[in-house]
Design an enzyme around this catalytic site. Structure first.
Site, mmCIF file in Angstrom:
data_model
loop_
_atom_site.group_PDB
_atom_site.id
_atom_site.type_symbol
_atom_site.label_atom_id
_atom_site.label_comp_id
_atom_site.label_asym_id
_atom_site.label_seq_id
_atom_site.Cartn_x
_atom_site.Cartn_y
_atom_site.Cartn_z
ATOM 1 N N GLU A 164 42.966 38.266 32.373
ATOM 2 C CA GLU A 164 42.164 39.485 32.465
ATOM 3 C C GLU A 164 43.013 40.683 32.043
ATOM 4 O OE1 GLU A 164 40.678 40.638 36.341
ATOM 5 O OE2 GLU A 164 39.460 42.215 35.465
ATOM 6 N N GLY A 181 48.515 43.208 41.335
ATOM 7 C CA GLY A 181 48.596 42.601 42.668
ATOM 8 C C GLY A 181 48.312 41.108 42.648
ATOM 9 N N ALA A 182 47.194 40.741 42.054
ATOM 10 C CA ALA A 182 46.795 39.337 42.030
ATOM 11 C C ALA A 182 45.607 39.166 41.097
ATOM 12 C CB ALA A 182 46.418 38.861 43.430
ATOM 13 N N MET A 183 45.214 37.896 40.870
ATOM 14 C CA MET A 183 44.132 37.623 39.928
ATOM 15 C C MET A 183 43.249 36.492 40.415
ATOM 16 S SD MET A 183 42.703 38.423 37.147
ATOM 17 C CE MET A 183 41.180 37.597 36.705
ATOM 18 N N GLU A 184 41.936 36.723 40.283
ATOM 19 C CA GLU A 184 40.928 35.850 40.899
ATOM 20 C C GLU A 184 40.483 34.666 40.048
ATOM 21 O OE1 GLU A 184 40.389 39.079 39.841
ATOM 22 O OE2 GLU A 184 38.430 39.291 38.872
ATOM 23 N N ASN A 185 41.327 34.145 39.130
ATOM 24 C CA ASN A 185 40.948 32.988 38.312
ATOM 25 C C ASN A 185 40.206 31.932 39.140
ATOM 26 O OD1 ASN A 185 42.922 34.138 36.365
ATOM 27 N ND2 ASN A 185 44.360 33.419 37.908
ATOM 28 N N GLU A 214 40.801 38.753 46.457
ATOM 29 C CA GLU A 214 40.714 37.755 45.374
ATOM 30 C C GLU A 214 39.736 36.647 45.757
ATOM 31 O OE1 GLU A 214 41.955 38.892 42.766
ATOM 32 O OE2 GLU A 214 43.245 40.385 43.723
ATOM 33 N N HIS A 244 36.192 37.757 45.213
ATOM 34 C CA HIS A 244 35.797 37.777 43.801
ATOM 35 C C HIS A 244 35.066 36.496 43.396
ATOM 36 C CE1 HIS A 244 37.082 41.420 41.849
ATOM 37 N NE2 HIS A 244 38.373 41.275 42.061
ATOM 38 N N GLU A 254 34.994 45.184 40.736
ATOM 39 C CA GLU A 254 36.147 45.696 41.479
ATOM 40 C C GLU A 254 35.745 46.627 42.628
ATOM 41 O OE1 GLU A 254 38.733 44.249 41.395
ATOM 42 O OE2 GLU A 254 38.819 43.268 39.437
HETATM 43 N N1 ARG Z 1 41.047 41.432 38.724
HETATM 44 C C1 ARG Z 1 42.358 41.633 39.295
HETATM 45 C C2 ARG Z 1 42.104 42.185 40.684
HETATM 46 O O1 ARG Z 1 41.704 42.919 41.215
HETATM 47 C C3 ARG Z 1 43.199 42.607 38.573
HETATM 48 C C4 ARG Z 1 43.684 42.116 37.257
HETATM 49 C C5 ARG Z 1 44.132 43.217 36.418
HETATM 50 N N2 ARG Z 1 45.010 42.771 35.412
HETATM 51 C C6 ARG Z 1 45.412 43.523 34.407
HETATM 52 N N3 ARG Z 1 46.239 43.015 33.587
HETATM 53 N N4 ARG Z 1 44.995 44.737 34.178
HETATM 54 O O2 ARG Z 1 41.949 42.013 41.579
HETATM 55 ZN ZN ZN Z 2 39.753 42.805 42.009
#
Ligand code: ARG
Ligand code: ZN
Length: 870
Positions: free
Chosen positions: A121, A262-266, A299, A302, A321
Site C-alpha cells: 500500500e 506503523g503497520a499494514m493490514e494485508n 489493523e 481493517h 482509515e
Molecule cells: N494502511 C496502513 C494503516 O493504517 C498504512 C499503510 C501506509 N503505508 C504507506 N506506505 N503509506 O494502517
Molecule cells: Zn489504517
C-alpha cells in the site's frame, strides 16, 4: 502529473485471478505472475492493456502459454503496454526480477534483518510485478513462495496455507497460500525468513476456529504476549460492537524492525513495525502498551473496513482509515477509561491535525487532487476522518449509527466503495439528509465557532448566539457553513445540569445542530444564570471562542458533569495565560489556574489518569498555533516554563503527597488504572523538579535508578534531560549501557536527547547521527533522532540562526535517495513555518527553497516542498 478525483474512470481490464510464483533470492528474486485478464465491459472500448511497474526488469512474457514477440508489446521499468491484445480474455504470464536487498525505500519486496517482507500500500505492488495496481481491481490471489530452507524456514502469504514441502534434490522448500477473498494488489503480502512463532487460537461467534500467529525475531517471543492478548480482545470486540467476524482459518502478524509506517493490514497477514508488537515492563512504557493495543486493533478492524470493503481509488483513503481509526478509538475506550481516551485523542488531534489544517499542507479529509499519494497518509485523513465518523454517530444516535454501519456492510461487502456510498448508507438507513454534513469530507480547515450567551432573568431564558466560519485553505478561498453537532449542557449554580429546552422541546441527547453562519438558540425554563458547557466530549473538531470568564472556567473545571470539559476548562485557562506570557514576556498572575488545578488534584472522585491529563499544560505547539502569527518559540518556551514553575511551586505540597502516596506496589501491570497512577506520579515528579532545585533532581535521579519498569525509568530520565545538571549525562550514559542491545529502547534515548531545549542540542544530534546505534536506513531511528528534533523541539529546530532548519533540510536531502517516504515526512515538519516571527520564518523558507531547488528530488519530497512554499 497531478491526479484529480474528477478524472476517475473504471479500469479497462479486470483480473479474475492471479497466480504468483516467487523464487526468493537476496538480490535476484524471480517473480512469475499469471494474470487472468478480461476486458471490463464498463471500460473504454478497444483500450490497450496498460500495466503499472516501478523499477522492474522484465525477463519473459507469454500469452496463453505462448512466448510473446518483442514487437507486440512495449516494456519499460514503469509500464508494460499491449497495444493490441489478442482477445478480450487471456492469461498473461510475466516474469520479472527484483532485488530485495537493494530496496531501501521499503516499498515492494525488501529485506529487514535478513528476512524478506513486502509493503504494497498504496503503490508498492508495481515494484514486484507489472499489474493494474489500483484498488478497484479486485482479484483472487494464489501465491507460491520458494526459498532456501536455511535462509527462510518460514514462508507466509495471504489467506490459508494449501500446500508446502521440500524441493527434492535442492536445499530449497516452498509453500502455497490461497486467499479466497478477492482483493486489490495493495493488500498482497508475503514474508520469508527466520522467525519465531507465538501461537494461539480464537473461536469466532459462529464457531470458526482461527489459528493465530505472531512472528517475531528469535528470542523475542516473550515480548509478544500483550499483542496477542490485544488481538484476541479486538476479535471479540468487533463481533460484539459491529457484528463482524473473522473470515479465514489463519490470522498472522509479523513484526519487522524496518517499516515506513506503523503497520499494514494485508489480508490475513498483517505486517507490523515491531514497535507496535514488542513489549515487556522493563522495555516498554504505558504509552507503548496502549499504542500496541490500538494498532493491533486498527489493523485487525481493517479486515472489514478496508479489506472486505475497500476503496475505489486513493482519494477515498479516509473511507477505510478514518472509519478504522474511529473503530480502534472506540475499542480502546471500551477497554480503558472512555473520558481519558477521548482526552488523549483530542490532544493528539489538536497537536497533529489542527496544526496541519492551519498551514500550507491543509487538505480535505477526502482530497480532490494529489501528486504523491504517500503524502496523504495524514492526520487529516486518519484523525479528522475519525472525527467525521464520530460526528455521524453523534448526529444519528447509537441506534441510527449502527443501522447505517449494518447497511454499509450489507450493501458494499466485496466492493471498492466511495465516501458517497458510505454517507448514503447512513442517509438511507435513517432517512436523514446528510448533504450538508458531507461538507466535512470536502472542506479543509478547522471551523471556528464564536459563541456568546446572555441570560434573561425575568424571562428565565438563556440565549446562545453562535457564529461559524471556516478559514481559507490552499485551493479553497470560500467556504460554506457546516453542519456542526454541538453537545452542550447548561450548568446550574450547584454544579448540576439545568434542563436543556429549546422553546418547549427538550434537546435530545444534549446536542444542538449548528447549520447557519449565524444562529441563535433560546433555552427556556431557567431560574438561575447557567454556565454553558460547550462542545462537550469535543463533539465537533472546531476551534471554539466563547465569552466564558476565568471564573466560569474555574467553576466548570470543578463541577462540569462532562469530564472532557473539566479538562478543557483548565487547558483553556492555561492557554490564555501562555499566549499572553509569550506575547508580552510577562506571565499574568496564574491564580485562576492554580485554584482550578488545586481543586482537581484534591478531588478524590477523579481517577489518576484523568488528573494527569488535566494537570499537564498545553504543549508549546498548541500555544504557537493559537498565537497564529509572529511566534517566537523561545518566548513560548519561557512562558510555559514560568507557568510550570508557578504551578509546581504553588501546589508543591499536593504534588509531594501525590508522589509519595501513589508509589507503585506489587507486580507491574499495563492496565489503564495502573498506568494512570504512574502518569500522575510522573507528572508530579516533573512539577517537583521543574525549578531545577537539587531536591527535585535528586528525586528524579533516585527514581531513575530504582525503577522496575520503563515508564518510571524513562519519565525520570526525561525530567533529568530537561535540566542542565551533571546528573543528566550520567543518567543518559547509564541508560545507554543498560539497553544497548535493544533498538526500541535506544530510540527513546535518541528522542530524549533530541528534545533537550538548549543550545547544545543541535551539535548533540549531529554527533548522535554518527553513533553506531544510529542509521539513516532505519525509519524508527530517523524518526527518533531527527524527527523528534524537528517536530518536538520547537526552540532548537527553529533556532534564530537558522542552523536547525538547515540541518533538517540537509538530512532530508541525504535521506531522499534512500527512502523518499521518510524524507518527505521529515520535511513536512516545516509546515508551521508561516506562524514564525520574520527572522525564523525567513530561514525556514530559505531551507525549504534550497530543498525545492535541488535537482533529482523524489516525487514525495518535491510535493511537500512545493506545497509547503505555497
Ligand atoms: N494502511 C496502513 C494503516 O493504517 C498504512 C499503510 C501506509 N503505508 C504507506 N506506505 N503509506 O494502517
Ligand atoms: Zn489504517
Amino acid at each position: 502529473k497531478a491526479i484529480h478525483l474528477a478524472d476517475y474512470r473504471p479500469p479497462d481490464w479486470l483480473v479474475d485471478k492471479v497466480e504468483l510464483d516467487f523464487a526468493l533470492h537476496p538480490s535476484q528474486s524471480r517473480v512469475t505472475a499469471r494474470l487472468a485478464l478480461r476486458r471490463n465491459p464498463e471500460g473504454t472500448t478497444g483500450a490497450p492493456v496498460v500495466l503499472e511497474g516501478d523499477g522492474l526488469t522484465l525477463v519473459r512474457l507469454a500469452i496463453d502459454g505462448k512466448p510473446l514477440a518483442g514487437s507486440s508489446f512495449e516494456a519499460s521499468p514503469a509500464r508494460l503496454t499491449l497495444a493490441h491484445p489478442p482477445a478480450d480474455a487471456f492469461v498473461l504470464e510475466v516474469e520479472t526480477l527484483v532485488d530485495p536487498t537493494a530496496n531501501t525505500q521499503l516499498m515492494g519486496l525488501y529485506r529487514t534483518s535478513g528476512n524478506y517482507c513486502t509493503q504494497c500500500e498504496p503503490e508498492g505492488f508495481r515494484r514486484i510485478t507489472y499489474y493494474p495496481d489500483r484498488p478497484d481491481v479486485l482479484s483472487v490471489f494464489t501465491t507460491r513462495i520458494e526459498a532456501d530452507k536455511a535462509e527462510a524456514p518460514i514462508l507466509l502469504g495471504n489467506g490459508n496455507l494449501v500446500d508446502s514441502g521440500d524441493i527434492p534434490g535442492t536445499a530449497r522448500h516452498f509453500a502455497v497460500w490461497h486467499d479466497p477473498w478477492p482483493k486489490p494488489s495493495y493488500l498482497f503480502a508475503l514474508v520469508g525468513g527466520k522467525l519465531a512463532k507465538v501461537a494461539d487460537s480464537f473461536t469466532t461467534a459462529s464457531g470458526r476456529k482461527v489459528e493465530l500467529g505472531i512472528y517475531v525475531e528469535e528470542g523475542k517471543e516473550a515480548r509478544a504476549g500483550y499483542a496477542m492478548d490485544a488481538l484476541k480482545r479486538s476479535m471479540r470486540w468487533d463481533e460484539e460492537a459491529f457484528g463482524r467476524e473473522y473470515d479465514l482459518d489463519v490470522f498472522n502478524i509479523v513484526a519487522v524492525s524496518d517499516f515506513n509506517m506503523g503497520a499494514m493490514e494485508n489480508k490475513g497477514l498483517n505486517v507490523f513495525n515491531d514497535k507496535y508488537v514488542l513489549a515487556t515492563p522493563e522495555t516498554a512504557t504505558d504509552a507503548d502498551y496502549s499504542g500496541i493495543e490500538g494498532v493491533i486493533a486498527h489493523e485487525y478492524f481493517h479486515n472489514w473496513t478496508g479489506n472486505r470493503i475497500t476503496c475505489r481509488d486513493w482519494f477515498q483513503l479516509c473511507l477505510k482509515e478514518g472509519l478504522t481509526v474511529f473503530r480502534d478509538q472506540e475499542f480502546s475506550s471500551d477497554q480503558r477509561s472512555r473520558p481519558v481516551k477521548r482526552i488523549a485523542d483530542v490532544r493528539m488531534l489538536k497537536a497533529a491535525q489542527f496544526t496541519e489544517d492551519s498551514g500550507p499542507l491543509a487538505h480535505p479529509v477526502r482530497p480532490e487532487t494529489y501528486r504523491e499519494i504517500n503524502n496523504f497518509y495524514t492526520a487529516t485523513v486518519y484523525e479528522k476522518g475519525a472525527e467525521v465518523v464520530r460526528m455521524l454517530k453523534t448526529l444519528l444516535g447509537e441506534e441510527g449509527f449502527r443501522k447505517g454501519m449494518d447497511l454499509y456492510f450489507e450493501r458494499h461487502d466485496g466492493d471498492a466503495a466511495t465516501i458517497e456510498d458510505f454517507v448514503a448508507s447512513f442517509a438511507d438507513a435513517t432517512g436523514r439528509d446528510l448533504t450538508q454534513f458531507a461538507l466535512w469530507y470536502a472542506q479543509s480547515g478547522t471551523p471556528l465557532l464564536n459563541v456568546s450567551g446572555s441570560y434573561d432573568k425575568e424571562a428565565g431564558t438563556f440565549r446562545l448566539d453562535v457564529k461559524q466560519s471556516v478559514p481559507p485553505t490552499p485551493g479553497q478561498a470560500e467556504k460554506k457553513p457546516m453542519l456542526i453537532p454541538l453537545a452542550l449542557g447548561l450548568v446550574g449554580p450547584d454544579g448540576r445540569d439545568l434542563p436543556l429546552t429549546l422553546g418547549n422541546t427538550p434537546v435530545e441527547h444534549g446536542v444542538i445542530e449548528v447549520k447557519e453562519a449565524a444562529q441563535s438558540f433560546l433555552f427556556t425554563g431557567l431560574d438561575a444564570r447557567p454556565v454553558p458547557s460547550l462542545n462537550r466530549g469535543f463533539s465537533a473538531p472546531v476551534n471554539l471562542v466563547s465569552d466564558l470568564t476565568d471564573a466560569d472556567r474555574v467553576f466548570l473545571a470543578a463541577h462540569d458533569g462532562d469530564p472532557f470539559n473539566r479538562f478543557d476548562s483548565l487547558q483553556r485557562i492555561a492557554l490564555e495565560l501562555l499566549k499572553t506570557g509569550a506575547r508580552t514576556g510577562t506571565l499574568p498572575a496564574p491564580d485562576a489556574l492554580i485554584t482550578a488545578a488545586g481543586a482537581v488534584v484534591a478531588d478524590t472522585a477523579l481517577d489518576a489518569a484523568f488528573k494527569a491529563q488535566a494537570l499537564a499544560l498545553p504543549g508549546e505547539s498548541e500555544v504557537a498555533r493559537e498565537l497564529g502569527s509572529d511566534v517566537n518559540p523561545d518566548a513560548v518556551y519561557a512562558a510555559r516554563k514560568a507557568l510550570r514553575i508557578a504551578v509546581g511551586t504553588a501546589l508543591a505540597a499536593d504534588f509531594a503527597r501525590v508522589y509519595e502516596s501513589a508509589a507503585s506496589t506489587g507486580a507491574f501491570s499495563p492496565d489503564a488504572g495502573s498506568a494512570g497512577l504512574r502518569a500522575l506520579r510522573n507528572l508530579a515528579l516533573d512539577y517537583l523538579a521543574v525549578t531545577g532545585a537539587p531536591e527535585g533532581i535528586a528525586r528524579a535521579k533516585a527514581q531513575f535508578e530504582a525503577a522496575d519498569n520503563m515508564t518510571d525509568r524513562s519519565s525520570a530520565l526525561a525530567v533529568l534531560a530537561q535540566h542542565d545538571v551533571p546528573e543528566r549525562e550520567a543518567a543518559l550514559d547509564a541508560f545507554y549501557r543498560r539497553f544497548e542491545s535493544d533498538a526500541l529502547v535506544i530510540d527513546k534515548w535518541f528522542v530524549l536527547q533530541a528534545q533537550i531545549p538548549s543550545e547544545g542540542t543541535l551539535d548533540r544530534v549531529k554527533g548522535l547521527m554518527l553513533h553506531p546505534a544510529f542509521s539513516l536506513s532505519n525509519p524508527n531511528r530517523v524518526r527518533s533522532l531527527i524527527g523528534a528534533f524537528a517536530a518536538a523541539n520547537p526552540t532548537q529546530f527553529n533556532r534564530a540562526d537558522g542552523a536547525g532548519h538547515a540541518f533538517v533540510a540537509d538530512t532530508v536531502l541525504s535521506l531522499d535517495g534512500k527512502n523518499p517516504q521518510v524524507a518527505a515526512r521529515l520535511l513536512a515538519s516545516f509546515k508551521t513555518f508561516r506562524q514564525l516571527e520574520p527572522v525564523r520564518r525567513a530561514s525556514a523558507e530559505a531551507a525549504l527553497r534550497r530543498v525545492a531547488q535541488t535537482p533529482g528530488l523524489s516525487a514525495d519530497v518535491a510535493d511537500i516542498a512545493t506545497r509547503s512554499l505555497g
